[in-house]
Design an enzyme around this catalytic site. Structure first.
Site, PDB file in Angstrom:
ATOM      1  N   ASN A  87      49.377  24.636  48.284  1.00 45.27           N
ATOM      2  CA  ASN A  87      49.823  25.507  47.189  1.00 45.27           C
ATOM      3  C   ASN A  87      50.546  26.678  47.855  1.00 45.27           C
ATOM      4  O   ASN A  87      49.913  27.601  48.370  1.00 45.27           O
ATOM      5  CB  ASN A  87      48.602  25.974  46.386  1.00 45.27           C
ATOM      6  CG  ASN A  87      48.998  26.787  45.164  1.00 45.27           C
ATOM      7  OD1 ASN A  87      50.177  27.119  44.983  1.00 45.27           O
ATOM      8  ND2 ASN A  87      48.030  27.107  44.335  1.00 45.27           N
ATOM      9  N   ARG A 142      51.421  21.544  44.869  1.00 42.69           N
ATOM     10  CA  ARG A 142      51.452  22.113  43.530  1.00 42.69           C
ATOM     11  C   ARG A 142      52.866  22.632  43.271  1.00 42.69           C
ATOM     12  O   ARG A 142      53.376  23.458  44.039  1.00 42.69           O
ATOM     13  CB  ARG A 142      50.453  23.266  43.449  1.00 42.69           C
ATOM     14  CG  ARG A 142      50.458  23.875  42.105  1.00 42.69           C
ATOM     15  CD  ARG A 142      49.461  24.981  41.974  1.00 42.69           C
ATOM     16  NE  ARG A 142      49.448  25.401  40.588  1.00 42.69           N
ATOM     17  CZ  ARG A 142      49.018  26.560  40.172  1.00 42.69           C
ATOM     18  NH1 ARG A 142      48.521  27.425  41.018  1.00 42.69           N
ATOM     19  NH2 ARG A 142      49.064  26.856  38.903  1.00 42.69           N
ATOM     20  N   HIS A 152      49.162  25.326  33.520  1.00 44.56           N
ATOM     21  CA  HIS A 152      47.751  25.031  33.831  1.00 44.56           C
ATOM     22  C   HIS A 152      47.424  23.562  33.536  1.00 44.56           C
ATOM     23  O   HIS A 152      46.266  23.207  33.345  1.00 44.56           O
ATOM     24  CB  HIS A 152      46.771  25.897  32.998  1.00 44.56           C
ATOM     25  CG  HIS A 152      46.753  27.337  33.368  1.00 44.56           C
ATOM     26  ND1 HIS A 152      46.485  28.317  32.446  1.00 44.56           N
ATOM     27  CD2 HIS A 152      46.932  27.966  34.547  1.00 44.56           C
ATOM     28  CE1 HIS A 152      46.537  29.500  33.033  1.00 44.56           C
ATOM     29  NE2 HIS A 152      46.807  29.312  34.307  1.00 44.56           N
ATOM     30  N   ARG A 194      49.349  39.940  31.614  1.00 41.73           N
ATOM     31  CA  ARG A 194      50.387  39.413  30.711  1.00 41.73           C
ATOM     32  C   ARG A 194      50.010  39.659  29.252  1.00 41.73           C
ATOM     33  O   ARG A 194      48.849  39.520  28.879  1.00 41.73           O
ATOM     34  CB  ARG A 194      50.581  37.910  30.954  1.00 41.73           C
ATOM     35  CG  ARG A 194      51.418  37.616  32.177  1.00 41.73           C
ATOM     36  CD  ARG A 194      51.442  36.143  32.492  1.00 41.73           C
ATOM     37  NE  ARG A 194      50.510  35.812  33.557  1.00 41.73           N
ATOM     38  CZ  ARG A 194      50.258  34.581  33.992  1.00 41.73           C
ATOM     39  NH1 ARG A 194      50.869  33.547  33.448  1.00 41.73           N
ATOM     40  NH2 ARG A 194      49.406  34.374  34.969  1.00 41.73           N
ATOM     41  N   ASP A 249      41.444  42.905  36.182  1.00 39.00           N
ATOM     42  CA  ASP A 249      40.312  42.054  36.554  1.00 39.00           C
ATOM     43  C   ASP A 249      39.206  42.199  35.512  1.00 39.00           C
ATOM     44  O   ASP A 249      38.705  43.302  35.269  1.00 39.00           O
ATOM     45  CB  ASP A 249      39.818  42.496  37.944  1.00 39.00           C
ATOM     46  CG  ASP A 249      38.806  41.515  38.510  1.00 39.00           C
ATOM     47  OD1 ASP A 249      37.742  41.335  37.894  1.00 39.00           O
ATOM     48  OD2 ASP A 249      39.094  40.933  39.564  1.00 39.00           O
ATOM     49  N   GLY A 265      38.134  31.428  36.387  1.00 40.87           N
ATOM     50  CA  GLY A 265      37.300  32.585  36.762  1.00 40.87           C
ATOM     51  C   GLY A 265      36.419  33.150  35.666  1.00 40.87           C
ATOM     52  O   GLY A 265      35.204  33.278  35.825  1.00 40.87           O
ATOM     53  N   GLU A 291      34.248  30.174  33.882  1.00 50.00           N
ATOM     54  CA  GLU A 291      33.145  29.635  34.686  1.00 50.00           C
ATOM     55  C   GLU A 291      32.058  30.668  34.941  1.00 50.00           C
ATOM     56  O   GLU A 291      30.884  30.308  35.088  1.00 50.00           O
ATOM     57  CB  GLU A 291      33.684  29.150  36.048  1.00 50.00           C
ATOM     58  CG  GLU A 291      34.583  27.938  35.948  1.00 50.00           C
ATOM     59  CD  GLU A 291      35.373  27.671  37.223  1.00 50.00           C
ATOM     60  OE1 GLU A 291      34.940  28.101  38.313  1.00 50.00           O
ATOM     61  OE2 GLU A 291      36.440  27.037  37.130  1.00 50.00           O
ATOM     62  N   GLU A 329      41.823  21.941  40.694  1.00 51.55           N
ATOM     63  CA  GLU A 329      43.223  21.498  40.687  1.00 51.55           C
ATOM     64  C   GLU A 329      43.578  20.785  41.992  1.00 51.55           C
ATOM     65  O   GLU A 329      44.360  19.837  41.986  1.00 51.55           O
ATOM     66  CB  GLU A 329      44.145  22.699  40.459  1.00 51.55           C
ATOM     67  CG  GLU A 329      44.018  23.251  39.048  1.00 51.55           C
ATOM     68  CD  GLU A 329      44.602  24.635  38.885  1.00 51.55           C
ATOM     69  OE1 GLU A 329      45.718  24.726  38.369  1.00 51.55           O
ATOM     70  OE2 GLU A 329      43.954  25.615  39.256  1.00 51.55           O
TER      71      GLU A 329
HETATM   72  P1  AMP Z   1      40.979  33.043  38.288  1.00 53.03           P
HETATM   73  O1  AMP Z   1      42.382  33.460  37.979  1.00 53.03           O
HETATM   74  O2  AMP Z   1      40.617  31.705  37.707  1.00 53.03           O
HETATM   75  O3  AMP Z   1      40.629  33.162  39.744  1.00 53.03           O
HETATM   76  O4  AMP Z   1      40.029  34.089  37.525  1.00 53.03           O
HETATM   77  C1  AMP Z   1      39.996  35.442  37.872  1.00 53.03           C
HETATM   78  C2  AMP Z   1      39.340  36.223  36.751  1.00 53.03           C
HETATM   79  O5  AMP Z   1      37.976  35.797  36.616  1.00 53.03           O
HETATM   80  C3  AMP Z   1      39.301  37.718  37.020  1.00 53.03           C
HETATM   81  O6  AMP Z   1      39.684  38.417  35.859  1.00 53.03           O
HETATM   82  C4  AMP Z   1      37.840  37.968  37.310  1.00 53.03           C
HETATM   83  O7  AMP Z   1      37.439  39.241  36.939  1.00 53.03           O
HETATM   84  C5  AMP Z   1      37.189  36.934  36.413  1.00 53.03           C
HETATM   85  N1  AMP Z   1      35.769  36.768  36.769  1.00 53.03           N
HETATM   86  C6  AMP Z   1      35.240  36.232  37.874  1.00 53.03           C
HETATM   87  N2  AMP Z   1      33.869  36.346  37.841  1.00 53.03           N
HETATM   88  C7  AMP Z   1      33.569  36.984  36.675  1.00 53.03           C
HETATM   89  C8  AMP Z   1      32.355  37.393  36.026  1.00 53.03           C
HETATM   90  N3  AMP Z   1      31.172  37.182  36.582  1.00 53.03           N
HETATM   91  N4  AMP Z   1      32.463  38.036  34.847  1.00 53.03           N
HETATM   92  C9  AMP Z   1      33.659  38.267  34.275  1.00 53.03           C
HETATM   93  N5  AMP Z   1      34.809  37.877  34.819  1.00 53.03           N
HETATM   94  C10 AMP Z   1      34.781  37.254  35.999  1.00 53.03           C
END
Ligand code: AMP
Length: 393
Positions: free
Chosen positions: A8, A91, A177, A238, A280, A328, A331, A381
């Site tokens: 990737n 990817r 996605h 976004r 985040d 994120g 899960e 992925e």
């Molecule tokens: P990804 O783009 O799939 O890596 O997801 C990243 C997002 O998942 C970020 O906004 C993280 O803050 C969120 N994330 C990861 N762990 C947690 C958690 N325990 N509670 C809330 N958000 C989370």
């Protein structure tokens, strides 16, 4: 000899995994960062161990050569030689084709999408070209982020703009996605012991970028992202869907050009835009817990939008057998999952709050008697890319 190397590539980074397709185990994985920038960092994980090398990574090829050296020699060795790698999977952002072998013609086609993805495609092409040198003679396969959505009916992908723009410029919904939505679809069918053809699924990929897909009979029939990954749900930075007239209004009021407004909708909106705290979700939840009202509003809106799309897609499919949470937020955040599913009992969605008290596990979190199953399925992925690659060898 059944190993696939998955790539990737970003403009200054390259994430990789070496997957043994015999048992789908990850032999090694990691990331090359700051490629072509002073202070390169190469992370390499193998056998539960991790090494971080601070070395200059002049270009993508140099970074790949270092990874290959780690894979094949010394204490980090996981394979004897390059002969133990059968193919390389990449990817790639976009194509009107399903996954395919990267011939010169296919590569030219990928390069032709640069105007749609000016940030991503040059990096992905650089990654492919570097792999052609480092892994000379091996099959290279492209797996496209949008391909899963090519099955959408025209009523789902058309925009109500002059038809000639669709004909001349291909302006329509594409969706992204796709590799993640396809992975969780196949995995859910496997867990339930059913064929994907038998299931109606709402797949919620909620991460930094978020999208929801209606998967009917194993096929994507609608998805929230559009011509670009800016559309649909609000995300980390976004905006997701807004009134298109806002673009002109923001440009006028703030004295900005189109590109600048586009950058604001892509980089300064979403959770960050409303909360003013962070993109985040963890930070925004933290701020809300400390009483920050804008952080609370940002999360409330995110939850509300996810609920609306779940309802819309259940209606679009004439029912839903399962809702899947991945990526994120999907899960890891039991709080957001619980809030999203709250109040959906009317449509047969009932969550078991005890079972939902997990992070990053593959688990059924629906309550006994819930008509609609609710699952958490960590996305993979890379495995999906490796599977497509192996299938084309
Ligand atoms: P990804 O783009 O799939 O890596 O997801 C990243 C997002 O998942 C970020 O906004 C993280 O803050 C969120 N994330 C990861 N762990 C947690 C958690 N325990 N509670 C809330 N958000 C989370």
């Amino acid at each position: 000899m059944n190993n696939v190397f998955v790539v990737n590539a970003g403009s200054s980074s390259l994430k990789y995994q070496l997957i043994n397709m015999a048992d789908e185990s990850v032999l090694a994985s990691g990331n090359c960062e700051r490629i072509g920038i002073e202070g390169g960092i190469l992370t390499y994980k193998w056998n539960g161990e991790k090494k971080v090398l601070n070395e200059e990574l002049a270009n993508h090829k140099a970074a790949l050569d270092k990874v290959v050296a780690l894979l094949t020699s010394g204490e980090t060795k996981v394979i004897d030689s390059m002969d133990d790698i059968v193919a390389v999977g990449h990817r790639v952002a976009f194509s009107m084709s399903q996954s395919n072998e990267i011939t010169d013609e296919v590569l030219a086609g990928i390069e032709g999408t640069v105007s749609m993805f000016p940030l991503h495609i040059p990096a992905m092409v650089t990654g492919i070209k570097a792999c052609r040198e480092t892994f000379a003679g091996k099959v290279q396969v492209a797996v496209y982020d949008n391909s899963f959505h090519l099955s959408m009916p025209d009523k789902a992908y058309m925009y109500a703009i002059p038809y000639e723009y669709y004909e001349k410029y291909g302006m329509r919904r594409y969706g992204y996605h796709g590799t993640s939505h396809r992975y969780v679809t196949l995995r859910l069918a496997e867990i339930l012991g059913k064929k994907p053809e038998e299931l109606k699924i709402v797949s919620c990929h909620l991460g930094n970028g978020s999208s929801i897909t209606a998967v009917d009979g194993g096929k994507s029939v609608d998805t929230t992202m559009g011509y670009t990954p800016l559309a649909g749900l609000m995300m980390g930075t976004r905006s997701g869907d807004v009134d298109p007239a806002l673009i002109n209004a923001i440009a006028q009021k703030e004295n900005l050009n189109n590109e600048e407004v586009n950058a604001i909708l892509n980089k300064k909106s979403g959770l960050l835009g409303i909360s003013g705290v962070s993109s985040d979700a963890r930070d925004v939840v933290g701020a809300m817990n400390e009483g920050n009202e804008r952080a609370a509003l940002a999360l409330e809106k995110f939850i509300y939008e996810v609920k609306k799309f779940i309802g819309a897609y259940a209606t679009a499919m004439g029912g839903v057998d399962a809702i899947v949470f991945t990526a994120g937020i999907g899960e890891n955040s039991k709080e957001l999952r619980a809030e999203i599913c709250q109040g959906m009992e009317y449509m047969g969605v009932k969550m078991d709050m005890e079972k939902n008290n997990v992070r990053g596990q593959e688990v059924d979190v629906s309550a006994a008697g819930s008509k609609v199953k609710i699952f958490i399925i960590p996305t993979n992925e890379e495995l999906m890319i490796a599977m497509d690659t192996a299938a084309l060898c």
